[in-house]
Motif scaffolding. Sequence first.
Motif, PDB file in Angstrom:
ATOM      1  N   ASP A  92      52.392  34.768  42.773  1.00 57.30           N
ATOM      2  CA  ASP A  92      51.785  33.492  43.164  1.00 57.30           C
ATOM      3  C   ASP A  92      52.819  32.373  43.079  1.00 57.30           C
ATOM      4  N   VAL A  93      52.401  31.147  43.395  1.00 57.99           N
ATOM      5  CA  VAL A  93      53.338  30.019  43.414  1.00 57.99           C
ATOM      6  C   VAL A  93      52.772  28.812  42.646  1.00 57.99           C
ATOM      7  N   ALA A  94      51.729  29.045  41.845  1.00 61.62           N
ATOM      8  CA  ALA A  94      51.038  27.918  41.203  1.00 61.62           C
ATOM      9  C   ALA A  94      51.906  27.263  40.129  1.00 61.62           C
ATOM     10  N   SER A  95      51.675  25.962  39.923  1.00 60.72           N
ATOM     11  CA  SER A  95      52.480  25.199  38.969  1.00 60.72           C
ATOM     12  C   SER A  95      51.992  25.327  37.526  1.00 60.72           C
ATOM     13  N   VAL A  96      50.996  26.162  37.286  1.00 62.09           N
ATOM     14  CA  VAL A  96      50.641  26.534  35.909  1.00 62.09           C
ATOM     15  C   VAL A  96      50.661  28.057  35.831  1.00 62.09           C
ATOM     16  N   LYS A  97      50.977  28.588  34.673  1.00 59.06           N
ATOM     17  CA  LYS A  97      51.107  30.036  34.548  1.00 59.06           C
ATOM     18  C   LYS A  97      50.211  30.630  33.467  1.00 59.06           C
ATOM     19  N   GLY A  98      49.949  29.922  32.393  1.00 57.05           N
ATOM     20  CA  GLY A  98      49.152  30.467  31.285  1.00 57.05           C
ATOM     21  C   GLY A  98      47.725  30.794  31.681  1.00 57.05           C
ATOM     22  N   ALA A  99      47.146  29.987  32.576  1.00 57.42           N
ATOM     23  CA  ALA A  99      45.757  30.200  32.996  1.00 57.42           C
ATOM     24  C   ALA A  99      45.668  31.247  34.098  1.00 57.42           C
ATOM     25  N   ILE A 100      46.797  31.698  34.608  1.00 56.30           N
ATOM     26  CA  ILE A 100      46.796  32.613  35.752  1.00 56.30           C
ATOM     27  C   ILE A 100      47.348  33.996  35.415  1.00 56.30           C
ATOM     28  N   VAL A 101      48.512  34.054  34.750  1.00 54.78           N
ATOM     29  CA  VAL A 101      49.193  35.340  34.584  1.00 54.78           C
ATOM     30  C   VAL A 101      48.363  36.369  33.801  1.00 54.78           C
ATOM     31  N   PRO A 102      47.840  36.045  32.607  1.00 55.96           N
ATOM     32  CA  PRO A 102      47.071  37.090  31.888  1.00 55.96           C
ATOM     33  C   PRO A 102      45.835  37.594  32.660  1.00 55.96           C
ATOM     34  N   PRO A 103      44.962  36.701  33.188  1.00 50.93           N
ATOM     35  CA  PRO A 103      43.812  37.253  33.935  1.00 50.93           C
ATOM     36  C   PRO A 103      44.226  37.993  35.211  1.00 50.93           C
ATOM     37  N   ALA A 104      45.253  37.517  35.896  1.00 47.90           N
ATOM     38  CA  ALA A 104      45.672  38.192  37.133  1.00 47.90           C
ATOM     39  C   ALA A 104      46.231  39.575  36.822  1.00 47.90           C
ATOM     40  N   GLN A 105      46.981  39.681  35.713  1.00 46.30           N
ATOM     41  CA  GLN A 105      47.536  40.995  35.350  1.00 46.30           C
ATOM     42  C   GLN A 105      46.441  41.943  34.856  1.00 46.30           C
ATOM     43  N   ALA A 106      45.385  41.387  34.282  1.00 48.27           N
ATOM     44  CA  ALA A 106      44.259  42.231  33.862  1.00 48.27           C
ATOM     45  C   ALA A 106      43.536  42.815  35.079  1.00 48.27           C
ATOM     46  N   ILE A 107      43.552  42.068  36.182  1.00 43.91           N
ATOM     47  CA  ILE A 107      42.899  42.515  37.411  1.00 43.91           C
ATOM     48  C   ILE A 107      43.796  43.470  38.202  1.00 43.91           C
ATOM     49  N   TYR A 108      45.093  43.137  38.239  1.00 45.55           N
ATOM     50  CA  TYR A 108      46.020  43.920  39.068  1.00 45.55           C
ATOM     51  C   TYR A 108      47.293  44.188  38.266  1.00 45.55           C
ATOM     52  N   ASP A 109      47.615  45.424  38.088  1.00 48.94           N
ATOM     53  CA  ASP A 109      48.709  45.853  37.218  1.00 48.94           C
ATOM     54  C   ASP A 109      50.086  45.310  37.650  1.00 48.94           C
TER      55      ASP A 109
END
Lengths: 279, 279
Positions: A92-109
């Motif tokens: 992704d290209v979002a300007s925040v990472k803490g709210a995105i990386v853990p849930p996104a990795q839980a959904i897609y390896d």
Amino acid sequence: MKVGIIGLGLIGGSLGIDLRRLGHYVWGVSRNPATCATALTLGAVDEAAPHLDHLTSLPNTDIVVVCTPIAQVVETVRQLTPWVAPPTVITDVASVKGAIVPPAQAIYDHFVGGHPMAGTAGQGITSAQPDLFRGRVCVLCEGKGLAQVQYLWEQVGMTTLICSPTDHDQAVAWISHLPVLLSASLINSVHQEPDPHIQALAHRLASTGFRDTSRVGGGNPELGQLMAEYNRTALLSALSIYQQELARVRDWLVQHQWAELRAFLHHAHHDRQQFDSCR
Amino acid sequence: MKVGIIGLGLIGGSLGIDLRRLGHYVWGVSRNPATCATALTLGAVDEAAPHLDHLTSLPNTDIVVVCTPIAQVVETVRQLTPWVAPPTVITDVASVKGAIVPPAQAIYDHFVGGHPMAGTAGQGITSAQPDLFRGRVCVLCEGKGLAQVQYLWEQVGMTTLICSPTDHDQAVAWISHLPVLLSASLINSVHQEPDPHIQALAHRLASTGFRDTSRVGGGNPELGQLMAEYNRTALLSALSIYQQELARVRDWLVQHQWAELRAFLHHAHHDRQQFDSCR
């Protein structure tokens, strides 16, 4: 490489233009059919459609880059899962990472968080331009497929830098999100001036100093709100420290402590040169 | 016209260059003999000396422009009184007016307070340049000899605007002095970040947004201190309002009031365009 781009705005469109010029195949998705048509005309994509199931070139995609607004990134990753599987990487290209990386990795390896630090005052596909990323920094967070995402951004001229989502968010709170709040508060404070004559005079006399200090505060309100919402904790911690500094400045003014104020301004003068962009 | 300039720095030197190109006679005073020599070489003055009593061209001067730092203006007017008399007009260029105009007018009947709003990041006679003032605004305060001072600045391309010392000081507190404090506090706040790794990352990732927001805070510390010291009351009033705005922003973050924050950012986005320099 075959690259998919979800969200054909300034970032997605500009990335598509660069990748296609390098000979990569690019497909794109935008909800708005008119945006798909413009992206094709501008040469930002080889194929574009409003939905994934309308695309013919989906199979064997190497990387999907999610370029939606912050609030849609995790949901977009979820919507991608029926269509892609490892070794395809999602980033992704979002300007925040803490709210995105853990849930996104839980959904897609195979998810790798990214933040290409480039942009213009423009928005949307019509602002897309070649070489938007050249010479700028792209922050990436550890994840399966990191090397491939690193290769993608280096191809378009970026320097990549790897750090944790938490460190990223605190650093950008300082240098990007906090400045937006300070700058917007400056603009809105002038509006609180009780004397309309002085307010009009301020509007008339404002010069380059005010223009520069107020620039980021006058930017996109939706983006500013989302950055604050999704980076709330880091931003609150930076804002607290800032309010303490400002309270110190106020005390010096109240108590006529001019030597202290001068030392503070000297420190700022010298410290500013420690920032890469301010040299 | 015959014009005298006391203090041959960026402003005094640039004014001299423009006036001489227009055919006016210019004498200058600088404590530093080397500055006098440079001013002569640059064509900023016809005659220059470290003291008034060394000047041969003092008689029949139309206007004396005091271009010293803020703290020396009133004392310089006092030192001029044995040498000049009405209808010779004395004016100044300081960025505060309330602390200068009443005492200077008490000392010398034909004193007109002025503030040409022009400058560069440079300092001193070596930064002096032609056309520094063209297209910019010069604020003037009522006083005997106003028309002559108005004529002077209009000759070098400025638009003049007349207002009271109090109104001037409150307006520049908003658009010039407050931004310096906010911007310096931003730079110094990042330095308070407790994690050195995050601090280094912030230095590395800072981009155009941080550069612009921090620019005026990284400026001349002596000038920043003097502006605060001599415009203390107006600046404290602006700072109070600013701190209240920032406290509102903080409350919205703490209480997740995103609609309020968005409305605030929308207001800033639109209000910024009410400033002449930001259009």
